[in-house]
Motif scaffolding. Structure first.
Motif, PDB file in Angstrom:
ATOM      1  N   LYS A 122      13.234   0.122   3.545  1.00  0.00           N
ATOM      2  CA  LYS A 122      11.802  -0.146   3.386  1.00  0.00           C
ATOM      3  C   LYS A 122      11.010   0.157   4.656  1.00  0.00           C
ATOM      4  O   LYS A 122      11.552   0.129   5.760  1.00  0.00           O
ATOM      5  CB  LYS A 122      11.597  -1.624   3.044  1.00  0.00           C
ATOM      6  CG  LYS A 122      12.395  -2.107   1.850  1.00  0.00           C
ATOM      7  CD  LYS A 122      11.768  -1.682   0.567  1.00  0.00           C
ATOM      8  CE  LYS A 122      12.468  -2.316  -0.618  1.00  0.00           C
ATOM      9  NZ  LYS A 122      12.920  -1.375  -1.586  1.00  0.00           N
ATOM     10  N   PRO A 123       9.700   0.413   4.495  1.00  0.00           N
ATOM     11  CA  PRO A 123       8.840   0.584   5.664  1.00  0.00           C
ATOM     12  C   PRO A 123       8.928  -0.644   6.571  1.00  0.00           C
ATOM     13  O   PRO A 123       8.934  -1.776   6.094  1.00  0.00           O
ATOM     14  CB  PRO A 123       7.432   0.712   5.052  1.00  0.00           C
ATOM     15  CG  PRO A 123       7.664   1.175   3.657  1.00  0.00           C
ATOM     16  CD  PRO A 123       8.972   0.572   3.236  1.00  0.00           C
ATOM     17  N   ASP A 139       5.909   1.929   9.389  1.00  0.00           N
ATOM     18  CA  ASP A 139       5.215   1.241   8.306  1.00  0.00           C
ATOM     19  C   ASP A 139       3.937   1.992   7.933  1.00  0.00           C
ATOM     20  O   ASP A 139       3.096   1.489   7.199  1.00  0.00           O
ATOM     21  CB  ASP A 139       4.935  -0.225   8.648  1.00  0.00           C
ATOM     22  CG  ASP A 139       4.165  -0.386   9.948  1.00  0.00           C
ATOM     23  OD1 ASP A 139       3.720   0.623  10.518  1.00  0.00           O
ATOM     24  OD2 ASP A 139       4.007  -1.536  10.393  1.00  0.00           O
ATOM     25  N   ASN A 140       3.837   3.229   8.429  1.00  0.00           N
ATOM     26  CA  ASN A 140       2.706   4.100   8.119  1.00  0.00           C
ATOM     27  C   ASN A 140       2.921   4.681   6.715  1.00  0.00           C
ATOM     28  O   ASN A 140       3.646   5.656   6.533  1.00  0.00           O
ATOM     29  CB  ASN A 140       2.613   5.209   9.175  1.00  0.00           C
ATOM     30  CG  ASN A 140       1.463   6.159   8.933  1.00  0.00           C
ATOM     31  OD1 ASN A 140       0.954   6.288   7.822  1.00  0.00           O
ATOM     32  ND2 ASN A 140       1.071   6.841   9.990  1.00  0.00           N
ATOM     33  N   GLU A 141       2.294   4.058   5.725  1.00  0.00           N
ATOM     34  CA  GLU A 141       2.469   4.465   4.327  1.00  0.00           C
ATOM     35  C   GLU A 141       2.046   5.920   4.091  1.00  0.00           C
ATOM     36  O   GLU A 141       2.664   6.626   3.301  1.00  0.00           O
ATOM     37  CB  GLU A 141       1.685   3.535   3.396  1.00  0.00           C
ATOM     38  CG  GLU A 141       2.193   2.108   3.382  1.00  0.00           C
ATOM     39  CD  GLU A 141       3.502   1.929   2.632  1.00  0.00           C
ATOM     40  OE1 GLU A 141       3.887   2.801   1.835  1.00  0.00           O
ATOM     41  OE2 GLU A 141       4.158   0.888   2.860  1.00  0.00           O
ATOM     42  N   LEU A 189       4.850   8.148   5.175  1.00  0.00           N
ATOM     43  CA  LEU A 189       5.970   8.093   4.240  1.00  0.00           C
ATOM     44  C   LEU A 189       5.649   8.827   2.943  1.00  0.00           C
ATOM     45  O   LEU A 189       6.519   9.470   2.356  1.00  0.00           O
ATOM     46  CB  LEU A 189       6.371   6.637   3.980  1.00  0.00           C
ATOM     47  CG  LEU A 189       6.929   5.913   5.209  1.00  0.00           C
ATOM     48  CD1 LEU A 189       7.210   4.455   4.891  1.00  0.00           C
ATOM     49  CD2 LEU A 189       8.163   6.611   5.751  1.00  0.00           C
ATOM     50  N   GLN A 190       4.399   8.772   2.500  1.00  0.00           N
ATOM     51  CA  GLN A 190       4.002   9.545   1.318  1.00  0.00           C
ATOM     52  C   GLN A 190       4.067  11.043   1.638  1.00  0.00           C
ATOM     53  O   GLN A 190       4.498  11.839   0.805  1.00  0.00           O
ATOM     54  CB  GLN A 190       2.593   9.160   0.849  1.00  0.00           C
ATOM     55  CG  GLN A 190       2.151   9.885  -0.414  1.00  0.00           C
ATOM     56  CD  GLN A 190       3.075   9.672  -1.583  1.00  0.00           C
ATOM     57  OE1 GLN A 190       3.409   8.534  -1.923  1.00  0.00           O
ATOM     58  NE2 GLN A 190       3.513  10.744  -2.225  1.00  0.00           N
TER      59      GLN A 190
END
Length: 123
Positions: free
Chosen positions: A29-30, A76-78, A81-82
């Motif tokens: 997970k992030p 944790d940079n969504e 990650l996208q």
């Protein structure tokens, strides 16, 4: 749990692919802490220097962050990650298209075949 590595691709790249795959699948997970370099090296059966290179590459890619005295964490940079998901998806599609074109299949033929398979019909 040692890994059987492919002979035609650098081990560090295979490990990067493995970790990014775990992130994309949501198994990691992030913000989650990654095992230490030594722990991960022992787990997969590689030299600690190889794992250090993997972690350095992941950090340069913006996928992980090292926090002094705490360890290495998945970003944790969504948005990043996208972007990683999109990059992997694009790479898979490009590889697929290159392969089918080299074998003489048309995109239309393959799309129809995939749709048939999705419906559970024989191709």
């Amino acid at each position: 749990m040692s890994i059987d590595f492919l002979p035609d691709k650098p081990i560090y790249q295979q490990l990067i692919d493995r970790i990014t795959g775990e992130i994309i699948r949501g198994n990691v997970k992030p913000g989650e802490k990654l095992p230490s370099v030594r722990e991960y090296a022992v787990e997969v059966g590689v030299n600690a220097n190889t794992m250090q290179r993997v972690y350095k590459e992941l950090e340069m890619m913006g996928i992980s962050e090292t926090k002094r005295g705490q360890g290495t964490f998945v970003t944790d940079n969504e948005a990043r990650l996208q972007q990683l998901r999109d990059e992997v998806k694009e790479g898979l599609v490009q590889s697929f298209l290159t392969s089918i074109e080299a074998l003489g299949f048309s995109k239309k033929e393959m799309i129809e075949y995939i749709q048939t398979r999705e419906r559970g019909e024989e191709g």
